[in-house]
Design a protein around this motif. Structure first.
Motif, PDB file in Angstrom:
ATOM      1  N   ALA A 115      -2.168  19.217   3.259  1.00 16.83           N
ATOM      2  CA  ALA A 115      -2.391  20.260   2.249  1.00 16.83           C
ATOM      3  C   ALA A 115      -1.095  20.607   1.536  1.00 16.83           C
ATOM      4  O   ALA A 115      -1.094  20.882   0.323  1.00 16.83           O
ATOM      5  CB  ALA A 115      -2.996  21.502   2.898  1.00 16.83           C
ATOM      6  N   GLY A 116       0.026  20.555   2.279  1.00 19.14           N
ATOM      7  CA  GLY A 116       1.320  20.828   1.668  1.00 19.14           C
ATOM      8  C   GLY A 116       1.710  19.799   0.617  1.00 19.14           C
ATOM      9  O   GLY A 116       2.540  20.076  -0.258  1.00 19.14           O
ATOM     10  N   TYR A 117       1.116  18.622   0.702  1.00 16.84           N
ATOM     11  CA  TYR A 117       1.327  17.581  -0.303  1.00 16.84           C
ATOM     12  C   TYR A 117       0.216  17.574  -1.362  1.00 16.84           C
ATOM     13  O   TYR A 117       0.138  16.652  -2.174  1.00 16.84           O
ATOM     14  CB  TYR A 117       1.381  16.212   0.368  1.00 16.84           C
ATOM     15  N   GLY A 118      -0.647  18.569  -1.305  1.00 13.62           N
ATOM     16  CA  GLY A 118      -1.727  18.645  -2.289  1.00 13.62           C
ATOM     17  C   GLY A 118      -2.895  17.724  -1.983  1.00 13.62           C
ATOM     18  O   GLY A 118      -3.688  17.419  -2.875  1.00 13.62           O
ATOM     19  N   ILE A 119      -3.015  17.298  -0.733  1.00 13.30           N
ATOM     20  CA  ILE A 119      -4.065  16.365  -0.327  1.00 13.30           C
ATOM     21  C   ILE A 119      -5.079  17.097   0.550  1.00 13.30           C
ATOM     22  O   ILE A 119      -4.703  17.742   1.535  1.00 13.30           O
ATOM     23  CB  ILE A 119      -3.472  15.176   0.451  1.00 13.30           C
ATOM     24  N   THR A 120      -6.348  16.998   0.210  1.00 11.74           N
ATOM     25  CA  THR A 120      -7.400  17.616   1.012  1.00 11.74           C
ATOM     26  C   THR A 120      -7.841  16.631   2.091  1.00 11.74           C
ATOM     27  O   THR A 120      -8.342  15.547   1.789  1.00 11.74           O
ATOM     28  CB  THR A 120      -8.607  17.995   0.136  1.00 11.74           C
ATOM     29  N   ALA A 121      -7.627  16.999   3.342  1.00  9.33           N
ATOM     30  CA  ALA A 121      -7.997  16.158   4.479  1.00  9.33           C
ATOM     31  C   ALA A 121      -8.990  16.906   5.347  1.00  9.33           C
ATOM     32  O   ALA A 121      -9.141  18.127   5.244  1.00  9.33           O
ATOM     33  CB  ALA A 121      -6.755  15.780   5.282  1.00  9.33           C
ATOM     34  N   ARG A 122      -9.677  16.175   6.214  1.00  7.09           N
ATOM     35  CA  ARG A 122     -10.744  16.792   7.012  1.00  7.09           C
ATOM     36  C   ARG A 122     -10.885  16.085   8.353  1.00  7.09           C
ATOM     37  O   ARG A 122     -10.403  14.978   8.558  1.00  7.09           O
ATOM     38  CB  ARG A 122     -12.071  16.689   6.250  1.00  7.09           C
ATOM     39  N   VAL A 130      -7.961  12.311  11.397  1.00  5.01           N
ATOM     40  CA  VAL A 130      -7.954  13.036  10.132  1.00  5.01           C
ATOM     41  C   VAL A 130      -8.238  12.046   9.011  1.00  5.01           C
ATOM     42  O   VAL A 130      -7.705  10.927   9.000  1.00  5.01           O
ATOM     43  CB  VAL A 130      -6.608  13.763   9.934  1.00  5.01           C
ATOM     44  N   TYR A 131      -9.077  12.469   8.076  1.00  4.60           N
ATOM     45  CA  TYR A 131      -9.612  11.596   7.034  1.00  4.60           C
ATOM     46  C   TYR A 131      -9.353  12.203   5.666  1.00  4.60           C
ATOM     47  O   TYR A 131      -9.386  13.426   5.493  1.00  4.60           O
ATOM     48  CB  TYR A 131     -11.122  11.410   7.220  1.00  4.60           C
ATOM     49  N   VAL A 132      -9.115  11.328   4.688  1.00  2.00           N
ATOM     50  CA  VAL A 132      -9.069  11.714   3.284  1.00  2.00           C
ATOM     51  C   VAL A 132     -10.195  10.952   2.603  1.00  2.00           C
ATOM     52  O   VAL A 132     -10.183   9.717   2.560  1.00  2.00           O
ATOM     53  CB  VAL A 132      -7.712  11.379   2.642  1.00  2.00           C
ATOM     54  N   ASP A 182      -0.036   5.664  -0.511  1.00  2.00           N
ATOM     55  CA  ASP A 182      -1.136   5.380  -1.432  1.00  2.00           C
ATOM     56  C   ASP A 182      -1.810   6.654  -1.930  1.00  2.00           C
ATOM     57  O   ASP A 182      -2.614   6.606  -2.869  1.00  2.00           O
ATOM     58  CB  ASP A 182      -2.166   4.464  -0.773  1.00  2.00           C
ATOM     59  N   LEU A 183      -1.507   7.769  -1.298  1.00  2.00           N
ATOM     60  CA  LEU A 183      -2.045   9.060  -1.723  1.00  2.00           C
ATOM     61  C   LEU A 183      -1.044   9.828  -2.574  1.00  2.00           C
ATOM     62  O   LEU A 183      -1.232  11.001  -2.868  1.00  2.00           O
ATOM     63  CB  LEU A 183      -2.442   9.886  -0.493  1.00  2.00           C
ATOM     64  N   GLY A 184       0.039   9.143  -2.960  1.00  3.87           N
ATOM     65  CA  GLY A 184       0.991   9.731  -3.896  1.00  3.87           C
ATOM     66  C   GLY A 184       2.164  10.456  -3.272  1.00  3.87           C
ATOM     67  O   GLY A 184       2.920  11.140  -3.984  1.00  3.87           O
ATOM     68  N   VAL A 185       2.362  10.316  -1.961  1.00  2.00           N
ATOM     69  CA  VAL A 185       3.470  10.993  -1.284  1.00  2.00           C
ATOM     70  C   VAL A 185       4.685  10.075  -1.273  1.00  2.00           C
ATOM     71  O   VAL A 185       4.620   8.948  -0.775  1.00  2.00           O
ATOM     72  CB  VAL A 185       3.082  11.375   0.159  1.00  2.00           C
TER      73      VAL A 185
END
Length: 209
Positions: A115-122, A130-132, A182-185
């Motif tokens: 979340a701190g990187y702007g990615i919603t994970a669950r 943990v999944y995106v 690959d998620l932009g980090v």
């Protein structure tokens, strides 16, 4: 010592899997009620690890990557350079954590990190990790002995994901995997590790370390 307890952080770098596993076993067998908890942040050379319930058929073909049968729960997974591994050597009795709660706290630390990187994970019911979207970005596996945990979690940061195609990751055929790059980090592995450590400390009640 209080519920928070004390915590030692170790950062050994890139280390072979089997000696590290044996060191976790030895640490856990030798600790007593006053032994500080430890978190080890590291990465491994390429290796498949197969948990106690692991089925050989989840390794889909011959590969040059070694397979190590180990004593954590779960099926088969892959570790390699560019993947952040955190081993959590925690006295759960001192924390008053049940195993399920420990797993949930680990997952939440990862979700908060992303979340701190702007990615919603669950989370995904019945499949720890943990999944995106539908892709797995982090795997979890623990062993608890005499109330103390070892093993931990792995987070794909910036690695070669190709070896995951040689397995059914965590026992799931066709499971997609992803990584932070690959998620932009853009952060490198040590930087991600320090951010993860902040969230692990928060989730595991080490507020004053």
């Amino acid at each position: 010592m209080g519920k928070g307890g004390s915590l030692i952080i170790r950062r050994p770098g890139r280390v072979d899997y089997e000696p590290t596993w044996r060191a976790m076993q030895a640490f856990t067998a030798g600790r007593d009620l006053d032994t500080p908890d430890e978190i080890w942040l590291l990465e491994h050379p390429p290796v498949f690890t197969q948990g106690q319930a692991g089925k050989p058929e989840h390794l889909l073909g011959q590969t040059d990557i070694p397979v190590v049968k180990i004593d954590r729960g779960g099926q088969i997974t892959y570790h390699g350079p560019g993947q952040l591994v955190a081993y959590l050597l925690i006295d759960l009795r001192r924390k008053d954590f049940k195993v399920r709660e420990m797993v949930q706290r680990m997952e939440q630390a990862l979700i908060d990190l992303l979340a701190g990187y702007g990615i919603t994970a669950r989370r995904q019911a019945g499949a720890p990790g943990v999944y995106v979207g539908e892709a797995k970005v982090a795997a979890l596996g623990l062993r608890v002995k005499n109330g103390c945990s070892y093993h931990g979690l792995s987070l794909n940061v910036d690695m070669d994901l190709a070896p995951f195609a040689s397995i059914n990751p965590c026992g799931y055929a066709g499971l997609a995997v992803t990584q932070l790059k690959d998620l932009g980090v853009a952060d490198d592995l040590p930087t991600v590790g320090e951010h993860l450590l902040v969230h692990l400390k928060q989730q595991l009640d080490y507020h004053h370390e």
